[in-house]
Design a protein around this motif. Sequence first.
Motif: not given
Length: 305
Positions: A41-44, A190-193, A197-203
Amino acid sequence: MAEATGVFFYVFPGIAAICTFTLATTDAAGQELGVSVFGGILQIGIAFGFGIAFAIITCASTSGGHFNPAITICLAIWQGFPWKKVPHYIFSQIFGAFMAGMVLMGCYWPEIQAKHAEDLATVGTSVYNGGAASILCTFPNAGQTNQGYIFFQEFFVDAFIGVVIWACLDPANPFVAPTSVPYTIGFAYTAMILGFAANSISTNLARDLGTRIVAAIFFGGEAFSFDNGYSWISILVNVPATIFATGYYELLLRDSLQKIASGHGQHEHGEEGLVRHLTRVETANQTEQGFMNSTFNKRKEDSSV
């Protein structure tokens, strides 16, 4: 073209990071699929954040750097952006994400094919979170069966980002210099990802819809119908969430130059009277200065005599 290019710059590195993360797996025989790299997730989050910063740096000077249909709509609502341009901007943004997805499929086609074959052999489909199709767009986790929770999360993640973007666009905000705006907005994403992100977001409507169309082309229409039509959340919730966020900022947080000036003293004859007053003051000052100069020069001549 600037809007399409900017969205490409934002989406392309982000989904590429997702791709390396997803492909770092092995098949049932223990053979490596794609690239054997460490991903997470950090990389993404970093890839998406810097992608957004680079998109703003390269293209915002041409188009304004919306890169998100919800931002374009909010600029039309609150900031006077012409409504006639809104459809063109939204189409361009979706097209940019679509092209990012198509180019990525070309870059990783052999590896994605191998992952797709493994998905069909083990699960029966590539359209699930962790499958080949999830490289391109978001799918909820297997345990996320209640779409209400996903809606709630998506709404407030997008609202968080929206408030940060609007704060960066506030000309009276002394804490954000223009040169720091690309990175400030990128770090907000980045903060929101990192958090969700592990819990499904699009943004972003364009980011999701453009790449979801690519997923439907290569992996089937289930990309839109998966999990009782989850895609409506990932595509549409961004718009009302961002309208809510920008309205919240406009009504409660904005301290614009106009509001800063309210209550200050004004000339009784308005701006024109103020200009005439300042002109008279300047003329009087010049006359006084001229008198003082002439007096000083005369005294200097007298003293030299």
